[in-house]
Design a protein around this motif. Sequence first.
Motif: not given
Length: 439
Positions: A30-31, A34, A37, A111-114, A117-118, A144, A146
Amino acid sequence: MRPSLHRRITAPIAMAAIAGLALAGCSGGPGATTADSGAEGDGVVTVYGTIADTEAELLEESWAGWEKDNKIDIQYEQSKEFESQISIRAQGGNAPDIAIFPQPGLMKDLASRNFLKPAPDAVAANVDKNWSADWKAYGTVDDTLYGAPLMASIKGFVWYSPAKFTEWGVEVPTTWDELLAVTKTIQEKTGAAPWCAGFGSGDATGWPGTDWVEDLVLREAGAETYDKWIANEIPFTDPAIKGAFDSLGEILLNPDYVNATYGDVKSINSTPFGDVATPVANGTCALTHQASFFDGFITDAGGTVGPDADVWAFITPSVKAGGQAVTGGGEIVGAFSDDADTQKVLEYLSSADWANSRVGLGGVISANKGLDASKATSPILQEAITILQDPKTTFRFDGSDLMPGAVGSGTFWKGMVSWINGTPTDEVLTSIEAGWPSN
């Protein structure tokens, strides 16, 4: 909004993709898809979605001026395979900066698995300012935010001829019982079936019937029951859901009331949903139930739409007068990157400025509170915006789009066809409920 038709048909693909990813795991983690940040943008932001053809051209036109002013190149990619490909691309490290999700469930899964991004603070502020709590909830996971709402559609309009209503001495009903009384009066005065309906839609045949049921569950049982139903906290076999089928059966299973110009009750399944626009436009069908996009079908059939035109529409009434509960659809935008340029684009797309720009180009609506309803290009779209912006309106997303694909676009669609063909309601409800995944 016609793009919603495509989204309905691809719903099984979407849920299959979710299931496949859940089993396969995430090779990149996950992530992994992206950008760094807080990184500065490179002046290019990629956007991926289902919006296609003319609507895609209008989408790009809607942000063209903003792109120039902000020196950001928004590159939009349309895809008929979005629902299956977005999850695959996220897992493979090839996600776009921003995705336009036609189904909240798909966005929430990622979103739940990251993977997502928020939402940035500026986007959250726009959502709080411009959208109702109902809409905000569709972009929220575990408190949160998203995703930000984008465009919308309203389902549950009943289309009719104002001139014919005057001729028959009937008025727009304000309760479900009044709707049944109007139906009976028209049938008695004309000697013909007042309603026409079409469930035909290729592999997606049956979906117009699910819209009917969702309308009635929300109007008869209320929002709390509706929410429990789509989460399977109460089953299809619950009395509240059976009650909605029974109410609908007072119209669609009554051979005296359907199927105007097409045949008997069973002809509903073989009648393409868009074809009923022709008898409605020419006055040989008094009533039909369809979403806000139907005005395009009416005009294509040679009719005009407006309060004093050939055809107009009212929202399917609630059990009690004054109730304003509607079902509908829409898009949610979420980001796989949080670089500066992506955040700027998200902020713009969640703003009233963008909503007014896009709606002014025609064919779509939004529930953004800052939208000027007069920007809409047709009377029914203006009416739909007014309903969506009314703080007294209870809005719920299309139930079958929120259910797992095995049900919402599987046993539910098939169950509606079986029901119209004469299968007893209890048997139909049991078969639909059997589609729910066991875990």
